[in-house]
Design a protein around this motif. Structure first.
Motif, PDB file in Angstrom:
ATOM      1  N   LEU A   4       0.844  -1.669   0.206  1.00 18.01           N
ATOM      2  CA  LEU A   4      -0.293   0.048   0.268  1.00 18.01           C
ATOM      3  C   LEU A   4       0.940   1.273   0.267  1.00 18.01           C
ATOM      4  N   GLU A   5       1.417   1.997  -0.663  1.00 17.12           N
ATOM      5  CA  GLU A   5       1.325   3.713  -0.521  1.00 17.12           C
ATOM      6  C   GLU A   5       0.854   4.254   0.757  1.00 17.12           C
ATOM      7  N   ILE A   6       2.189   4.708   1.174  1.00 14.88           N
ATOM      8  CA  ILE A   6       2.716   5.716   2.415  1.00 14.88           C
ATOM      9  C   ILE A   6       2.367   6.992   2.117  1.00 14.88           C
ATOM     10  N   GLU A   7       1.392   7.423   3.257  1.00 11.82           N
ATOM     11  CA  GLU A   7       1.575   9.314   3.488  1.00 11.82           C
ATOM     12  C   GLU A   7       1.754   9.783   4.784  1.00 11.82           C
ATOM     13  N   TYR A   8       2.025  10.693   4.726  1.00 14.52           N
ATOM     14  CA  TYR A   8       2.614  11.205   6.109  1.00 14.52           C
ATOM     15  C   TYR A   8       1.490  12.113   6.570  1.00 14.52           C
ATOM     16  N   GLN A   9       1.767  12.347   7.660  1.00 10.18           N
ATOM     17  CA  GLN A   9       1.253  13.234   8.117  1.00 10.18           C
ATOM     18  C   GLN A   9       1.588  14.042   9.561  1.00 10.18           C
TER      19      GLN A   9
END
Length: 608
Positions: A4-9
């Protein structure tokens, strides 16, 4: 499994999750959210802040819901007055009444079981709601789908509906990525929350060969503190409180079944709800995650694992310990994990475990296919029974499909078991946890948990004798440098109570070394004791004193007279060894001779 693609906050110190950019308009949908930190307001935002949408929040355990229902603000008002908690004591009818009242938006917090049996059917029944379009579904503490599925199959019930919701997400500070292919098929991504400040807690990892003794050492190092001791075993809680004589100062918090068990054992301070804390507070896994423990002081938090006495007390540094570290809202004075190790612990490497599962599944499918070919009733019954009994069945649903969460759980459990083979493995597991720093030390005691475990499993008389002798020997010998003499608890007393005959033989024969020479063979030990007993009979102090009073130097008692006199006193003192003239040499320095009458006499020279 597709990655799964990983994004960040990013999140700043003092900031709530609902105040960060990605969460301002609500919990982002179609994400598995790794929130990294506990107590940053994820469920608070969903229940309280996002007041423009209906929400269903699924919590793995009842205490979390009860805590939300009763939580008060600084003015004594309910923090979440508009939420409905749904669990075992709340009916479907109560959910329907809530849906029909004027409360908006609807905020339902429920267990997985209650979602399936009460919340879902209630919403489907009440007009004006579309379950899948009108509600946001948030699965909190989502790692439990993997970690608890083996003993709580219904925890994954919401997953049958999860992907039908237009708006949905999973979240946990210790999230795990499921192998379920539907996440990739539905375009899910991973969202990782990145704290922009130093947030790591430090845990002191204490390895030992005797858990209760090591725990006592740790407790003594905090003479005035309160303790919250996280241990997932009623038996171990009882053993600790009894051995350390702290039961009157202790309270255990656990599920109803364990409450009843501990009460039967004699522990009175037990509850299924948090509150009225004492100095020593024992917490089971029911309260390991999501629950807030509010106290005014900063207690010491201790995690206790005993792989021998309580295998279920094994914890995962990433999922369990990180969650435990975040339970005390006001902070903590110290964080400690005490554990022993078993080099013979059984586990499977990931590749081996997967191969075993899918090889078994292939055979299972062949049996299922044969069901359509069998024409006799007896044959069908036999095949149905066979499919239900194979080990792989627990990984398969009623539609004969592999359950990805059961597979994930098995792989996960095997990995965690492997950590407890030795200290190095567990240290490596802790080193991989990015939210914890750790220090470590090993405390060794003369008596070990492994000895007691081996005794409980020993088969055959010789093995039981060996195990008892090893425990008794640990009390007798001087410890090696760095080894602490074990003097705590009732281990020796328990052995003496349960195996009095072996303890008696151990003392009579002269200890461990003699038993070892005799290969712990009961028949040989019995013969040796008889031999020793006969020898020791001749050393009775009262009898020796009396015999030594018979003669003085230069006396010449006849050999027959001495033997007759000796026979009489042996009988008086219960000596079973036959009287012999040469026994005089045990008590006197003497020589055999012949007197003037040609009679054999003993010439007494003095006492021995």
């Amino acid at each position: 499994m597709n990655e799964l693609e990983i994004e960040y906050q990013k999140i700043n110190k003092g900031q709530w999750l609902s105040q960060t950019e990605r969460f301002l308009d609500g919990t982002p949908s179609n994400y598995i959210i790794f929130k990294t930190l506990t107590n940053i307001g994820a469920t608070h935002g969903e229940i309280k802040v996002y007041n423009w949408l209906n929400s269903i929040i699924v919590e793995p355990n009842v205490p979390v819901i009860v805590g939300k229902e009763s939580e008060l603000d600084i003015d004594g008002n309910l923090v979440y007055p508009d939420m409905l908690g749904v669990y075992n004591v709340v009916s479907k009818a109560a959910v329907i009444r809530y849906l029909k009242n004027n409360t908006t938006p609807k905020k339902i917090v429920c267990t997985p079981e209650a979602f399936e049996s009460k919340v879902k059917p209630a919403i489907l029944e009440v007009e004006g709601f579309d379950l899948y379009k009108d509600f946001f579904l948030l699965l909190d503490e989502s790692d439990k789908l993997t970690t608890e599925t083996d003993y709580r199959a219904k925890i994954i019930l919401p997953m049958e509906d999860f992907f039908k919701f237009d708006h949905k997400a999973m979240i946990s500070a210790t999230a795990l990525t499921p192998s379920d292919p539907r996440f990739a098929e539905n375009g899910f991504k991973i969202l990782k929350v990145l704290p922009q400040y130093e947030h790591k807690k430090t845990i002191n990892l204490v390895g030992t060969n005797n858990v209760i003794s090591a725990l006592n050492n740790v407790l003594e190092s905090y003479p005035s503190n309160r303790f919250f001791i996280f241990v997932n075993s009623a038996d171990l809680i009882y053993a600790i409180t009894k051995s350390l004589d702290i039961m009157d100062q202790s309270k255990a918090f656990c599920a109803d079944q364990s409450v009843r068990k501990l009460q039967k054992m004699g522990m009175n301070n037990v509850s299924n709800r948090l509150g009225d804390f004492m100095r020593f507070n024992f917490i089971t896994s029911r309260f390991f995650s999501a629950v807030d423990i509010n106290v005014t002081d900063k207690p010491v938090v201790i995690v206790v694992t005993n792989v021998y006495l309580a295998p279920h007390s094994i914890v995962d540094p990433y999922t369990d310990v990180v969650q435990i570290a975040g339970r005390l809202r006001n902070g903590i004075t110290g964080l400690v994990h005490i554990t022993n190790f078993n080099p013979n612990i059984k586990y499977e490497e990931r590749d081996v475990a997967l191969k075993d599962i899918y090889d078994g599944y292939e055979e299972y499918c062949q049996m299922v296919n044969r069901l359509g070919q069998v024409t006799t009733d007896g044959g069908k019954v036999a095949l149905i029974q066979a499919t239900q009994r194979v080990d792989v069945k627990k990984f398969v649903n009623d539609q004969h499909e592999v359950l990805p969460y059961m597979v994930d759980n098995h792989i996960y459990e095997q990995q965690v078991l492997s950590y407890y083979r030795d200290f190095a493995q567990l240290k490596a597991a802790y080193d991989a946890v990015k939210t914890l720093n750790f220090t470590f030390k090993f405390i060794q005691f003369s008596a070990s948990d492994a000895q007691l475990y081996n005794l409980s499993r020993a088969l055959g008389r010789s093995n039981v004798i060996r195990c008892v002798a090893e425990i008794l020997h640990s009390y007798d010998v001087e410890p090696e440098p760095g080894v602490i003499t074990f003097r705590w608890g009732d281990t020796k007393a328990d052995v003496e109570r349960d195996h009095p005959d072996i303890v008696k033989d151990y003392n009579a024969i002269g200890g461990y070394d003699v038993m070892l020479k005799l290969n712990f063979d009961q028949a040989k030990i019995t013969r040796e004791i008889k031999k020793i007993k006969k020898e020791r009979e001749l050393d009775n102090p009262a009898m020796v004193k009396e015999i030594k009073s018979w003669y003085k130097p230069n006396d010449e008692p006849t050999a027959t007279g001495f033997k007759a006199r000796l026979r009489t006193i042996y009988k008086e003192y219960g000596v079973t060894k036959p009287a012999s003239g040469t026994h005089i040499l045990r008590y006197y320095n003497a020589e055999i001779s012949t007197n003037s009458a040609n009679v054999k006499v003993w010439k007494i020279q003095g006492l021995k």
